[in-house]
Every structure is written in structure tokens, then in C-alpha cells.
Enzyme design. Sequence first.
Site, PDB file in Angstrom:
ATOM      1  N   TYR A   1       3.256 -10.931 -23.361  1.00 38.64           N
ATOM      2  CA  TYR A   1       3.053 -11.055 -21.874  1.00 38.64           C
ATOM      3  C   TYR A   1       2.390  -9.845 -21.338  1.00 38.64           C
ATOM      4  O   TYR A   1       1.583  -9.803 -20.423  1.00 38.64           O
ATOM      5  CB  TYR A   1       4.079 -11.967 -21.103  1.00 38.64           C
TER       6      TYR A   1
ATOM      7  N   LYS B   1       2.085 -10.218 -12.718  1.00 38.21           N
ATOM      8  CA  LYS B   1       3.008 -11.491 -12.022  1.00 38.21           C
ATOM      9  C   LYS B   1       4.040 -11.003 -11.171  1.00 38.21           C
ATOM     10  O   LYS B   1       4.363 -11.682 -10.245  1.00 38.21           O
ATOM     11  CB  LYS B   1       3.592 -12.255 -13.042  1.00 38.21           C
TER      12      LYS B   1
HETATM   13  P1  NAD Z   1      -6.651 -21.937 -17.267  1.00 36.62           P
HETATM   14  O1  NAD Z   1      -7.356 -21.253 -17.972  1.00 36.62           O
HETATM   15  O2  NAD Z   1      -6.897 -23.526 -16.776  1.00 36.62           O
HETATM   16  O3  NAD Z   1      -6.715 -21.508 -15.406  1.00 36.62           O
HETATM   17  C1  NAD Z   1      -6.945 -20.296 -15.432  1.00 36.62           C
HETATM   18  C2  NAD Z   1      -8.154 -20.237 -14.393  1.00 36.62           C
HETATM   19  O4  NAD Z   1      -8.454 -18.678 -13.820  1.00 36.62           O
HETATM   20  C3  NAD Z   1      -9.437 -20.544 -15.176  1.00 36.62           C
HETATM   21  O5  NAD Z   1     -10.027 -21.576 -14.217  1.00 36.62           O
HETATM   22  C4  NAD Z   1     -10.283 -19.204 -14.895  1.00 36.62           C
HETATM   23  O6  NAD Z   1     -11.797 -19.415 -14.809  1.00 36.62           O
HETATM   24  C5  NAD Z   1      -9.824 -18.823 -13.737  1.00 36.62           C
HETATM   25  N1  NAD Z   1     -10.364 -17.263 -13.481  1.00 36.62           N
HETATM   26  C6  NAD Z   1     -10.050 -16.009 -14.540  1.00 36.62           C
HETATM   27  N2  NAD Z   1     -10.838 -15.119 -13.883  1.00 36.62           N
HETATM   28  C7  NAD Z   1     -11.409 -15.550 -12.642  1.00 36.62           C
HETATM   29  C8  NAD Z   1     -12.225 -14.888 -11.624  1.00 36.62           C
HETATM   30  N3  NAD Z   1     -12.891 -13.710 -12.079  1.00 36.62           N
HETATM   31  N4  NAD Z   1     -12.478 -15.661 -10.739  1.00 36.62           N
HETATM   32  C9  NAD Z   1     -12.288 -16.948 -10.471  1.00 36.62           C
HETATM   33  N5  NAD Z   1     -11.587 -17.561 -11.503  1.00 36.62           N
HETATM   34  C10 NAD Z   1     -11.125 -17.041 -12.661  1.00 36.62           C
HETATM   35  O7  NAD Z   1      -5.189 -22.133 -17.356  1.00 36.62           O
HETATM   36  P2  NAD Z   1      -3.817 -22.304 -16.547  1.00 36.62           P
HETATM   37  O8  NAD Z   1      -2.719 -22.282 -17.370  1.00 36.62           O
HETATM   38  O9  NAD Z   1      -3.896 -23.677 -15.767  1.00 36.62           O
HETATM   39  O10 NAD Z   1      -3.686 -21.135 -15.266  1.00 36.62           O
HETATM   40  C11 NAD Z   1      -3.616 -21.324 -14.189  1.00 36.62           C
HETATM   41  C12 NAD Z   1      -2.484 -20.316 -13.516  1.00 36.62           C
HETATM   42  O11 NAD Z   1      -1.037 -20.771 -14.014  1.00 36.62           O
HETATM   43  C13 NAD Z   1      -2.564 -18.765 -14.012  1.00 36.62           C
HETATM   44  O12 NAD Z   1      -2.303 -17.752 -12.889  1.00 36.62           O
HETATM   45  C14 NAD Z   1      -1.551 -18.650 -15.029  1.00 36.62           C
HETATM   46  O13 NAD Z   1      -1.193 -17.387 -15.200  1.00 36.62           O
HETATM   47  C15 NAD Z   1      -0.606 -19.624 -14.301  1.00 36.62           C
HETATM   48  N6  NAD Z   1       0.519 -19.987 -15.435  1.00 36.62           N
HETATM   49  C16 NAD Z   1       0.002 -20.505 -16.531  1.00 36.62           C
HETATM   50  C17 NAD Z   1       1.331 -21.082 -17.356  1.00 36.62           C
HETATM   51  C18 NAD Z   1       0.926 -21.677 -18.683  1.00 36.62           C
HETATM   52  O14 NAD Z   1       1.863 -21.747 -19.510  1.00 36.62           O
HETATM   53  N7  NAD Z   1      -0.242 -22.245 -18.908  1.00 36.62           N
HETATM   54  C19 NAD Z   1       2.587 -20.901 -16.894  1.00 36.62           C
HETATM   55  C20 NAD Z   1       2.922 -20.489 -15.767  1.00 36.62           C
HETATM   56  C21 NAD Z   1       1.898 -19.683 -15.080  1.00 36.62           C
HETATM   57  C1  IMJ Z   2       0.378 -15.537 -22.409  1.00 37.30           C
HETATM   58  C2  IMJ Z   2       0.259 -14.379 -23.006  1.00 37.30           C
HETATM   59  C3  IMJ Z   2       1.335 -13.994 -23.823  1.00 37.30           C
HETATM   60  C4  IMJ Z   2       2.428 -15.066 -23.771  1.00 37.30           C
HETATM   61  C5  IMJ Z   2       2.419 -16.148 -22.800  1.00 37.30           C
HETATM   62  C6  IMJ Z   2       1.193 -16.405 -22.208  1.00 37.30           C
HETATM   63  N1  IMJ Z   2       3.243 -16.901 -22.623  1.00 37.30           N
HETATM   64  C7  IMJ Z   2       2.803 -17.855 -22.044  1.00 37.30           C
HETATM   65  C8  IMJ Z   2       1.371 -17.477 -21.555  1.00 37.30           C
HETATM   66  C9  IMJ Z   2       4.768 -16.859 -23.099  1.00 37.30           C
HETATM   67  C10 IMJ Z   2       3.525 -18.998 -21.228  1.00 37.30           C
HETATM   68  C11 IMJ Z   2       0.559 -18.267 -20.511  1.00 37.30           C
HETATM   69  N2  IMJ Z   2       0.437 -17.817 -19.327  1.00 37.30           N
HETATM   70  C12 IMJ Z   2       1.565 -17.872 -18.519  1.00 37.30           C
HETATM   71  C13 IMJ Z   2      -0.329 -17.158 -18.507  1.00 37.30           C
HETATM   72  O1  IMJ Z   2      -0.482 -16.408 -17.447  1.00 37.30           O
HETATM   73  C14 IMJ Z   2      -1.601 -16.649 -19.356  1.00 37.30           C
HETATM   74  C15 IMJ Z   2      -2.699 -15.818 -18.903  1.00 37.30           C
HETATM   75  C16 IMJ Z   2      -3.750 -15.411 -19.542  1.00 37.30           C
HETATM   76  C17 IMJ Z   2      -4.003 -15.923 -20.917  1.00 37.30           C
HETATM   77  C18 IMJ Z   2      -5.203 -15.479 -21.492  1.00 37.30           C
HETATM   78  C19 IMJ Z   2      -5.805 -15.842 -22.697  1.00 37.30           C
HETATM   79  C20 IMJ Z   2      -7.272 -15.428 -22.904  1.00 37.30           C
HETATM   80  C21 IMJ Z   2      -7.752 -14.183 -22.414  1.00 37.30           C
HETATM   81  N3  IMJ Z   2      -7.258 -13.619 -21.428  1.00 37.30           N
HETATM   82  C22 IMJ Z   2      -5.902 -14.271 -20.827  1.00 37.30           C
HETATM   83  N4  IMJ Z   2      -5.471 -13.686 -19.594  1.00 37.30           N
HETATM   84  C23 IMJ Z   2      -4.512 -14.174 -19.181  1.00 37.30           C
HETATM   85  O2  IMJ Z   2      -8.559 -13.514 -23.043  1.00 37.30           O
END
Ligand code: NAD
Ligand code: IMJ
Length: 256
Positions: free
Chosen positions: A156, A163
Site C-alpha cells: 500500500y 491516507k
Molecule cells: P474506483 O477506481 O472505482 O474509484 C477511484 C476513483 O478515483 C475513480 O473514479 C477515478 O476516476 C478517481 N480519480 C483518480 N484520479 C482522479 C482525478 N485526478 N480527478 C478526479 N477523479 C480521480 O475505486 P474505489 O475502490 O471505489 O475507490 C474509491 C475510494 O475508496 C478511494 O479513495 C480508495 O482509496 C478508497 N478505498 C477503497 C477500498 C477498496 O478496497 N476498494 C478500500 C478502502 C478505501
Molecule cells: C492498493 C494497493 C496495494 C494494496 C492494497 C490496495 N490493498 C487494498 C487496496 C490491500 C485494499 C485498494 N485501496 C484501498 C486503494 O486505496 C487503492 C488505491 C489505488 C489503486 C491503484 C491501482 C491502479 C493504479 N493506481 C492506483 N492508485 C491508487 O495505477
Amino acid sequence: MANLLEGQRAIILGLANRWSIAAGIAQSFRREGAELILTYQSERQLKAVEDLAQELGAARLLQCDVTKEDEMAQLVDTLQKDGKPLGSMVHSIAFANREDLTQPFLNTSKDGFLLAHEVSVYSLVSTARALTPLMTEGGSVMTLSYLGAVRAVQNYNVMGVAKAALESTVRYLANELGERNIRVNGISAGPIKTASARAIGDFSKILDHVSSRAPLRRNTTQDEVGDTAAFLASDLSRGVTGNILYVDSGYQIVGV
Ligand code: NAD
Ligand code: IMJ
């Protein structure tokens, strides 16, 4: 009970497709009667979000790349012209270079570090500054975080540091915006298979690990996050600000 968000205007930033956490939040908000404004980053997402916005009954679908000042200004201008107060804002945006989520953290470049912080942290400050003036009757701002903010989670890396800064940003914004009756909170979600998560190798292993150890013995879903977001957007949470709420099946509390 009446719908929680009846008559409320809500903006949700960060919709990419139907698996996005933003989509789960939009669905909960819509069910509770909110008027939805959805934003997406670029033309790349347009096809997927157009259909989705219609299904979700969104009032508006607007493009907003948070790194582009003109798109932010355009967004504010459009909403201002509508002349209706905004009740809530959801920030669901994160990005880091892929190499910074695979290589050793020690090798994080300055550019990669700054990019992750610009998109994933500073954007909460800039969108809150742009949109909270529309919250003339008080409001609720929320963002999405992850356990990697407070623990060293493998791979991460720079996103974990971002974060941590995001969670601190929640507290500073909450402290300042409280006098305008605007609350600011974070939701720390458990791992969910979205586009941002799918790109990570061995994500299924992470899901299995969490679901076998979490108190609820299952993974987190977009609709569970959506319902907590609806609570935070609603008057039910009127006394809650500056907090990080874990929606993670309880995984965060478990020790060996
Ligand atoms: P997602 O890819 O659907 O959403 C991420 C969004 O960020 C996308 O819509 C992307 O277009 C947008 N984004 C990136 N760069 C941008 C920019 N310059 N301007 C505007 N938008 C931009 O994935 P998600 O998992 O729904 O992620 C949403 C949030 O949830 C993120 O903050 C992520 O860190 C957080 N999150 C995700 C998880 C998981 O496991 N999926 C867990 C905890 C927190
Ligand atoms: C992302 C990376 C490594 C470990 C991870 C994650 N774990 C989880 C996530 C354990 C749950 C997903 N997460 C919480 C995120 O916030 C992801 C952010 C993200 C993912 C990508 C993938 C593609 C890319 N850039 C990214 N930037 C942020 O090119």
C-alpha cells in the site's frame, strides 16, 4: 421511518463504473431520497458512468478532474447557477503510480509521492474549499480511507502515507468547518474488489484473509459503505464530526 435524505442535494465525486464505492454510495443516497450530482474524472469513464447515472436517477453528471482548476471552477459555477443549497459532499478519489504500489516503499520517487498526495489528499482540501460555500444550511463532507493509513499494509506504501494525511485532513477541516455547522468525517472501508483494487496482484488472497479473520467473517460491500455514508450525510449523525468510521466487518479490532 421517512427517507433520511429527502430533499437533500448531494454531490459524489469519483464515480468510475458500477463497482466503484461511489456507485454504492449513490445508490444508498438515492434510496434515501437525495438529489444526486455525480462526477467522473475524464472521457475514459464517460460511457460507463452515463448509463449508471441514468439508472441511479442522477440529476446531473459532470466531468471533474481534481488536478484541473478550470474543471473545478466549471463545476462550482454550474452548481451555483442551480441556486440550491448543497447538503453533502462525498470524496471518493485516490491515485498513485502503479510502480509505487509494487516496488519497495524506499524507492518512492518525489514525483510519485507528490502525485499521490495531490490527487488523494490535497483534492479533499480543494473540493471542500470550492463546494462548502454552497452548504448554506450546514452540511456533511466525507471521504474514503483505508487501514493502510494506520498500519503498514504490504504494497500500500505511498497510498498509506497519503491516507494518513487524508485522515489528519479530516480532523483539521472538521475543526474549521464546525462553526458553519459543516461536519467532516472519513469512512475506512475494508478491501472491496473495485477497479482500483483489481489492479493489485493477489487481491483475492487479501479478501480471503480478511473474511476469515474479521469478526463478521465476510468482506465489506459497496452497499454497506453506502449505508454508512447515508448515515453520515443525514441528520442522524448531527453530533459526529472529525471521525474515522470503520466499515470493515470489524477486521480493524482483531489481534493475534
Ligand atoms: P474506483 O477506481 O472505482 O474509484 C477511484 C476513483 O478515483 C475513480 O473514479 C477515478 O476516476 C478517481 N480519480 C483518480 N484520479 C482522479 C482525478 N485526478 N480527478 C478526479 N477523479 C480521480 O475505486 P474505489 O475502490 O471505489 O475507490 C474509491 C475510494 O475508496 C478511494 O479513495 C480508495 O482509496 C478508497 N478505498 C477503497 C477500498 C477498496 O478496497 N476498494 C478500500 C478502502 C478505501
Ligand atoms: C492498493 C494497493 C496495494 C494494496 C492494497 C490496495 N490493498 C487494498 C487496496 C490491500 C485494499 C485498494 N485501496 C484501498 C486503494 O486505496 C487503492 C488505491 C489505488 C489503486 C491503484 C491501482 C491502479 C493504479 N493506481 C492506483 N492508485 C491508487 O495505477
